[in-house]
Write a protein that holds these residues in place. Structure first.
Motif, PDB file in Angstrom:
ATOM      1  N   ASP A  22      -6.517  13.066  -0.280  1.00 13.97           N
ATOM      2  CA  ASP A  22      -5.889  12.107   0.627  1.00 13.97           C
ATOM      3  C   ASP A  22      -6.207  10.720   0.073  1.00 13.97           C
ATOM      4  N   LEU A  23      -5.194  10.065  -0.480  1.00 11.72           N
ATOM      5  CA  LEU A  23      -5.414   8.843  -1.238  1.00 11.72           C
ATOM      6  C   LEU A  23      -4.507   7.725  -0.759  1.00 11.72           C
ATOM      7  N   ARG A  30       0.850  -1.189   0.000  1.00  8.21           N
ATOM      8  CA  ARG A  30       0.000   0.000   0.000  1.00  8.21           C
ATOM      9  C   ARG A  30       0.884   1.237   0.000  1.00  8.21           C
ATOM     10  N   VAL A  31       0.432   2.260  -0.689  1.00 11.26           N
ATOM     11  CA  VAL A  31       1.114   3.559  -0.660  1.00 11.26           C
ATOM     12  C   VAL A  31       0.063   4.641  -0.464  1.00 11.26           C
ATOM     13  N   SER A  32       0.487   5.800  -0.010  1.00 12.24           N
ATOM     14  CA  SER A  32      -0.462   6.888   0.218  1.00 12.24           C
ATOM     15  C   SER A  32       0.151   8.212  -0.194  1.00 12.24           C
ATOM     16  N   VAL A  33      -0.715   9.159  -0.513  1.00 14.44           N
ATOM     17  CA  VAL A  33      -0.301  10.531  -0.819  1.00 14.44           C
ATOM     18  C   VAL A  33      -1.310  11.482  -0.200  1.00 14.44           C
ATOM     19  N   ASN A  34      -0.838  12.667   0.123  1.00 11.94           N
ATOM     20  CA  ASN A  34      -1.690  13.762   0.605  1.00 11.94           C
ATOM     21  C   ASN A  34      -1.358  14.975  -0.240  1.00 11.94           C
ATOM     22  N   LEU A  35      -2.213  15.250  -1.198  1.00 10.27           N
ATOM     23  CA  LEU A  35      -1.903  16.212  -2.244  1.00 10.27           C
ATOM     24  C   LEU A  35      -2.661  17.516  -2.058  1.00 10.27           C
ATOM     25  N   LYS A  36      -2.009  18.603  -2.449  1.00  9.86           N
ATOM     26  CA  LYS A  36      -2.673  19.900  -2.567  1.00  9.86           C
ATOM     27  C   LYS A  36      -2.432  20.421  -3.974  1.00  9.86           C
ATOM     28  N   GLN A  37      -3.523  20.750  -4.654  1.00 10.04           N
ATOM     29  CA  GLN A  37      -3.427  21.337  -5.983  1.00 10.04           C
ATOM     30  C   GLN A  37      -4.034  22.726  -5.910  1.00 10.04           C
ATOM     31  N   HIS A  38      -3.188  23.731  -6.104  1.00 12.56           N
ATOM     32  CA  HIS A  38      -3.545  25.087  -5.739  1.00 12.56           C
ATOM     33  C   HIS A  38      -4.249  25.832  -6.860  1.00 12.56           C
ATOM     34  N   ARG A  39      -4.907  26.923  -6.474  1.00  9.94           N
ATOM     35  CA  ARG A  39      -5.662  27.752  -7.413  1.00  9.94           C
ATOM     36  C   ARG A  39      -4.781  28.381  -8.479  1.00  9.94           C
ATOM     37  N   GLY A  40      -5.348  28.441  -9.681  1.00  4.44           N
ATOM     38  CA  GLY A  40      -4.752  29.196 -10.767  1.00  4.44           C
ATOM     39  C   GLY A  40      -5.865  29.792 -11.606  1.00  4.44           C
ATOM     40  N   GLY A  41      -5.510  30.754 -12.434  1.00  7.21           N
ATOM     41  CA  GLY A  41      -6.514  31.423 -13.256  1.00  7.21           C
ATOM     42  C   GLY A  41      -6.301  31.161 -14.730  1.00  7.21           C
ATOM     43  N   ALA A  42      -7.174  31.756 -15.539  1.00 10.33           N
ATOM     44  CA  ALA A  42      -7.086  31.577 -16.990  1.00 10.33           C
ATOM     45  C   ALA A  42      -6.115  32.589 -17.603  1.00 10.33           C
ATOM     46  N   HIS A  43      -6.299  33.871 -17.297  1.00  9.22           N
ATOM     47  CA  HIS A  43      -5.395  34.941 -17.720  1.00  9.22           C
ATOM     48  C   HIS A  43      -5.115  34.945 -19.207  1.00  9.22           C
ATOM     49  N   SER A  44      -6.185  34.923 -19.993  1.00 13.31           N
ATOM     50  CA  SER A  44      -6.033  35.112 -21.427  1.00 13.31           C
ATOM     51  C   SER A  44      -5.512  36.519 -21.692  1.00 13.31           C
ATOM     52  N   ILE A  45      -4.927  36.690 -22.856  1.00 15.67           N
ATOM     53  CA  ILE A  45      -4.335  38.000 -23.150  1.00 15.67           C
ATOM     54  C   ILE A  45      -5.401  39.082 -23.209  1.00 15.67           C
TER      55      ILE A  45
END
Length: 776
Positions: A298-299, A183-198
């Protein structure tokens, strides 16, 4: 089958010429005599009651024509809140944004009032004079803390910050983990980002008193949907509202939302009977345009001795922000995307969608698929570490093999159909990427670099993306009496080259140059229905619709020509816009002459009893999503003193089915990969503990530039889809899906001597230096 004339050819994009010459027509380029300009009064508080709004000083300012609050617009509005875009029965009521805030604000930047003045400068000055009496309320910023008993509520009337919970569950997870040797585990955070088209958002509304019609020009990805919502909110019908999307300087998902500003500007136009324009500035984009993610995963994964997956289980917390304009498609997509191209026998994921006092999170390029891919790829890296196996080999052992295509999974799409990988060869894509980057020779390169004090790493990421989402897209092909071939579609150009692709698809049927075909899109006045641009769908859906329409027009043209020539259609051929008797060059009729023949002569019968005109309207309704994607391999050099990450090589093997225009496909892959590089290394949308945004300019929010993005080496692997007549798959989002996973894997590999485990992105230099220092 004859060699294609135009399909599969890397023709120059027809869109580029006007843009390169500065002749593009964006919303801000549109000028009408007497146009007024708008600015919005926006909340400085993440959460507060509105006790009163005093606009007297602003209204008294010379050059100010009006200041409207929600109370002022109510007589025009059918309802105070925007409609829910993706109408889902299980969602609670009252979750969409208000046209203008009335009693409570729920995030910094929420619009409270609209100011109309002669110029934007005057409107901004007047907006600063509007006195809003706020009573600040406790705010919640972190979606994890929002779950804690006693946490502040994102909205005063809520009993909980949990908007909805759902699960992705199949297989016997308990048994899989019970018998698993590892068994393996991870605790991930994927942070906010925007679109920021030109180009930021923008809207211009004008009312024609002669036609009694409101026309709205909007920098949007969904002209027909904006029209539908404006009709609903403003009590108008199809004849009273026209929506046009002129040139759109990028969308990336942030413009696949109808915003309160569009409604407020349109309503103000109706009240004043004057043209009104609002152009979003960059600070407003940071504050009020939708963003993607803040997710915590949390996986735990179970596997056998060979590293083959037996099951995955865990929880994902998704930050929804203060409002839900567009359903829960983002967390749903992320949760269903985790299995990706891999065989996963059992899966159990609890998803909690949580409201906070931040701007809404809706799909930005990738729409949840990068998050699911990141979670799975991190688990596979952990399995490789746990078992002492090569990371590429672990992936190869788990990939769906080509002989099992189409591969039906137990996961369901939002529409309820099974996620089915329709075609492709994932092991071949992986092998191609490894060969291109010389994966076998990397150990020697790494050893040589270590001897010189450098830390090289190599990473792999594989992802799939559901594309061609329905329910339909429209296409009209028409040959007019002038002989001009015209294409009209509900699809939405926004920089991706769709006009060029549609012209190539249509030209294939008539043997004329694509440049001789006009393509009109993004205008509700020229075609009755359309879905717009999202989910890497338009070449699949609009392309198929235009193909079917062109085939129908071609068939009719042959029948008309056969009647006029008293010949069999089988004896005719199409060449350079003429239908001729085979082998008799110059015989027959031009398409103009054929169109003229079925245009009708007053008082006379139609020849051959044909219906008038050379035209066909087709709606292509895909039976299921088609899945594109590919394998990424990236080599990096990490400076352990500064935390700087330099990408040395980046290789992509991408499957987007049959490539209509390989140059455009490659460009989309490169663009998506660059976006993924930004996600992995640079783009951090920060909020403090009180939900105040702390990155509101490009001085704090970093984007990858020309010096950070390397040459992306792209190989196109064409595995045609069986689900549409062209065999195409979408490509606009494919590049960003596995990019962050591959880059994080490479950086972690480079820093293996320090024992780092990287479970969050973006990876800033400061964060990497801190992690290295803690492990030293």
């Amino acid at each position: 089958m004859s060699e294609p004339l135009y399909i599969g050819k890397p023709l120059r994009r027809r869109e580029d010429g006007p843009l390169l010459r500065g002749q593009g027509r964006f919303v801000d380029d549109l000028v009408f005599p007497g146009t007024l300009e708008a600015a919005f009064v926006r909340s400085p508080h993440p959460h507060a009651l509105i006790r009163s709004i005093d606009a007297r000083a602003a209204r008294a300012l010379p050059g100010v024509h009006a200041v409207f609050t929600l109370d002022d617009l109510k007589p025009l509005l059918a309802q105070e809140r925007l409609p829910l875009q993706f109408r889902t029965a299980q969602l609670p009521p009252d979750i969409t944004p208000f046209v203008l805030a009335s009693h409570e604000v729920a995030f910094v930047g929420e619009a409270v009032a609209i100011v109309i003045a002669d110029t934007r400068y005057l409107a901004e000055d007047a907006a600063a004079l509007v006195a809003v009496d706020y009573e600040p309320l406790p705010a919640v910023s972190d979606c994890r803390l929002a779950l804690v008993p006693g946490a502040p509520r994102a909205h005063r009337g809520r009993t909980s910050n949990v908007m909805i919970e759902f699960s992705q569950t199949y297989g016997d997870v308990a048994s899989a983990f019970g018998r698993a040797p590892h068994r393996v585990s991870v605790n991930l955070k994927q942070h906010r980002g925007g679109a920021h088209s030109i180009e930021g958002r923008g809207v211009l509304a004008s009312y024609d008193t002669n036609e009694e019609r409101l026309t709205v020009w909007s920098s949007t990805q969904l002209a027909h949907e904006v029209r539908a919502f404006l009709m609903l909110l403003l009590r108008l019908d199809e004849n009273q509202v026209r929506v046009v999307a002129p040139d759109v300087g990028g969308g990336f998902g942030a413009k696949f939302v109808m915003y309160p500003e569009e409604v407020a500007v349109a309503a103000a136009c109706l009240k004043l009977r004057r043209a009104i324009k609002w152009i979003e500035d960059r600070r407003e984009h940071f504050l009020a345009a939708v963003q993607e993610r803040d997710q915590y995963w949390d996986l735990e994964a179970a596997c056998d001795h060979d590293g083959r997956l037996l099951g995955v289980r865990g929880r994902m917390i998704h930050d929804e922000g203060a409002y839900t304009p567009q359903g829960i498609n983002l967390p749903y997509n992320a949760s269903t995307a985790l299995p990706g191209p891999y065989i996963l026998p059992a899966y159990d994921l609890l998803v909690q969608v949580v409201e906070t006092n931040k701007v809404a999170t809706m799909p930005v390029r990738g729409a949840g698929y990068p998050e699911g891919a990141f979670a799975m790829e991190r688990l596979l890296d952990r399995i490789a570490q746990e078992l002492g196996l090569d990371r590429a080999e672990v992936r190869r052992r788990n990939l769906v093999p080509p002989e099992r295509m189409p591969y039906v999974t137990p996961v369901k799409t939002r529409s309820g159909s099974p996620v089915t990988l329709d075609s492709g060869d994932f092991p071949a894509c992986l092998a191609g990427a490894l060969a291109a980057i010389d994966y076998a020779g990397f150990a020697a390169r790494q050893s040589d670099a270590r001897a010189r004090g450098r830390h090289l790493g190599i990473g792999i990421g594989i992802g799939v993306k559901g594309t061609g989402r329905g329910p339909f897209e429209s296409g009209i092909v028409r040959i007019g009496r002038s002989g001009r071939i015209s294409v009209y579609t509900g699809a939405m150009p926004m920089g991706q080259g769709i006009k060029t692709a549609l012209a190539q698809i249509c030209a294939e049927q008539f043997g004329v140059a694509p440049d001789d075909i006009s393509v009109t899109a993004g205008d509700t006045a020229v075609i009755p229905h359309g879905q717009g641009g999202f989910a890497s769908r338009q070449t699949v859906t609009a392309g198929s619709a235009v193909h079917l329409a062109a085939v129908a027009v071609r068939e009719k043209a042959f029948k008309v020509a056969a009647h006029l020539l008293e010949a069999s259609p089988r004896d005719l051929q199409m060449r350079e816009g003429r239908i001729e008797i085979a082998g008799a060059r110059g015989s027959g009729f031009s398409l103009r002459e054929i169109a003229e023949a079925v245009s009708g002569v007053p008082g006379y019968a139609m020849p051959g009893g044909f219906e008038p005109g050379l035209e066909s309207l087709q709606n292509f309704m895909p039976s299921a999503l088609t899945y594109g994607g590919g394998a990424h391999a990236v080599e990096v050099d990490v400076d352990v003193e500064t935390g700087g990450v330099r990408i040395l090589r980046y290789v992509v093997v991408n499957d987007s089915g049959r490539a209509i225009n390989p140059m455009i496909v490659e460009g989309q892959v490169v663009g998506g990969t660059a976006h993924g590089i930004g996600n992995a290394l640079f783009e951090w949308m920060g909020y403090d503990a009180g939900a105040q945004p702390v990155t509101t300019t490009f001085a704090e929010y970093l984007l990858p530039g020309a010096t950070e993005v390397p040459t992306i080496e792209v190989t196109l692997a064409e595995y045609p889809s069986p689900l549409n007549p062209l065999g195409v798959k979408g490509v606009g989002e494919a590049g960003c899906v596995p990019a962050a996973a591959a880059i994080v894997s490479a950086v972690e590999h480079a820093l293996a001597p320090f024992g780092l485990r990287i479970e969050e992105y973006p990876m800033s230099p400061a964060r990497l230096v801190g992690m290295i220092a803690r492990m030293a």
